[in-house]
Design an enzyme around this catalytic site. Sequence first.
Site, short mmCIF file in Angstrom:
data_model
loop_
_atom_site.label_atom_id
_atom_site.label_comp_id
_atom_site.label_asym_id
_atom_site.label_seq_id
_atom_site.Cartn_x
_atom_site.Cartn_y
_atom_site.Cartn_z
N LYS A 1 16.22 11.64 22.22
CA LYS A 1 15.72 12.18 20.95
C LYS A 1 14.77 11.23 20.22
O LYS A 1 14.68 10.05 20.52
CB LYS A 1 16.90 12.57 20.05
CG LYS A 1 17.53 13.88 20.56
CD LYS A 1 18.51 14.47 19.61
CE LYS A 1 18.98 15.82 20.17
NZ LYS A 1 20.19 16.30 19.54
N ARG B 1 26.46 14.72 25.15
CA ARG B 1 25.56 15.71 25.74
C ARG B 1 24.30 14.96 26.18
O ARG B 1 23.59 14.41 25.34
CB ARG B 1 25.25 16.77 24.68
CG ARG B 1 24.37 17.90 25.15
CD ARG B 1 24.14 18.88 24.01
NE ARG B 1 23.28 19.98 24.42
CZ ARG B 1 21.95 19.91 24.42
NH1 ARG B 1 21.34 18.82 24.01
NH2 ARG B 1 21.24 20.95 24.82
N1 HH2 Z 1 20.50 18.97 20.74
C1 HH2 Z 1 19.61 19.84 21.29
C2 HH2 Z 1 20.00 21.11 21.66
N2 HH2 Z 1 21.29 21.50 21.51
N3 HH2 Z 1 23.49 21.03 20.87
C3 HH2 Z 1 24.41 20.20 20.36
N4 HH2 Z 1 25.70 20.58 20.23
N5 HH2 Z 1 24.07 18.94 19.95
C4 HH2 Z 1 22.79 18.49 20.06
O1 HH2 Z 1 22.55 17.33 19.64
C5 HH2 Z 1 21.79 19.36 20.59
C6 HH2 Z 1 22.20 20.66 21.00
C7 HH2 Z 1 18.20 19.39 21.51
O2 HH2 Z 1 18.05 18.81 22.76
P1 HH2 Z 1 17.56 19.57 24.07
O3 HH2 Z 1 18.45 20.68 24.45
O4 HH2 Z 1 17.34 18.55 25.13
O5 HH2 Z 1 16.10 20.12 23.68
P2 HH2 Z 1 15.56 21.53 23.24
O6 HH2 Z 1 16.38 22.03 22.10
O7 HH2 Z 1 14.14 21.25 22.90
O8 HH2 Z 1 15.70 22.46 24.42
#
Ligand code: HH2
Length: 477
Positions: free
Chosen positions: A237, A271
């Site tokens: 992040k 995660r």
């Molecule tokens: N962060 C993201 C998405 N979902 N869910 C939880 N519970 N906690 C988090 O910190 C979280 C999440 C963002 O990361 P990512 O899925 O890699 O990216 P994107 O939302 O751009 O697909």
Amino acid sequence: MTTRAVRGGGVSAASFGSLRAGRFRLALDRPRVMGIVNLTPDSFADVGRWLDPAAAIRHCEALCRAGADLIDLGAASTRPDAAPVSAEEEWRRLRPVLRAALALGVPVSVDTTQTEVMRAVLDEGADMINDVHALRAPGALALLAAYPGVAVCLMHMRGDPSTMRAMARYDDVVAEVAGFLRGRIDAARAAGIGADRIVADPGYGFAKRPEHSLELLERQRELRELGVPLLAGLSRKGTLGAITGRPVGERVAASVAAAVIAVEHGASIVRVHDVAETIDALKVWQSVRAGRADGLAPGWAAIGLGANLGDPAPMLGWAVEALSQVPGITLLRWSSLYRSAPVDADGPDYLNAVVLVRSVLTPPELLGVLHEVEQRAGRVRGWRNAPRVLDLDLLLAGDTVLAGADLTLPHPRMHQRRFVLEPLAEIAPDVVIPGIGPVRDSLAMVREQAVQRLTGERPWCGGGGDRAGAPGASGAP
Ligand code: HH2
């Protein structure tokens, strides 16, 4: 720094026994790693890489091979300014990958905020809903209440991906995040969702500037007072970019460090995108932590040994020695040998024993080690109950309950077999078989089965024994 509104410390990481997650119950006696698979064209970390379902499925399989404890499928990006995705499109992206992921033997979570998508994935068999809106969409709470075993992750955020940046203002970020999460946990409980299905997430990077995320991470343990396990997602992040000055693709080391800190500061689940690297780092953390008085319960496991071909006694001695030499496995206790006639089969009598080990390996990894040792002993897998030179069974792995394709825990037949229960009760008389009950109770039910304890045969350091440092025989390991 602002005043601490939630009192922290004191709560050990082992105090949340387990999480119900659909077909699974995930023991939280050690940190769990959730592997991220984004089926999107625009996710910030892996832009479009897993949009093709076949590639996404291969990635899920790779994450499981690397040791992921859960898989999190997301089909709509939540990065700042991400374009909204219709429920139809989200479900279209999810469906083929979800179906395949459900066969991988780990809980499958779906990262979605839309009630229609939740309903579709729950009907398909998803084990967990990870909702960055904490079930605030109309009907979401009632829907989850209607799926009694499914886990939910309630995350803190403000606004939506297009507005959240402007909402990153806090007097006391920890108190405000805790207050929000407490309200959502209460709402979930009031809707009928049991606390053993809920995890809470501070929502790193969501409506938070780097300084907010860092303060939350530093004081994250205070959030354990919410009474549910914590999930932390810092992987790749922007906060890590702000610290290291590195672009998204070069934040693996920073992400691994953040995951270890999150676990040290009370997270039960992390995660992450980089599963293998995170697991290695957590193994190092855990092997130090397990030795501390206030640390996690050591990852103990019970292994059953049996042989009825060749020369069984020296073979079992060799197997115990071979196990004790595997990196990541420490032998804690070993039972005497027991002789019994084969069950539902002909052939020579069996010799059996049970050993207790402490291990930093996951149960599937431990099973892999057992298969490898069997192979080195020259075992040929024949028909069920065929005679064998060496049989190694993973009986128990702490209080893990698991019903995967390749591994069921506790071992499904152990409580009906005296040749397993006698040696287990000898070295762990107070152990409880999860879902069944105390080992002594099971033993009382099978006393009519003929099993003879051997006192003369000593293939290893004595009839039965205990390594220095092993937990006392009167307590559960
Ligand atoms: N962060 C993201 C998405 N979902 N869910 C939880 N519970 N906690 C988090 O910190 C979280 C999440 C963002 O990361 P990512 O899925 O890699 O990216 P994107 O939302 O751009 O697909």
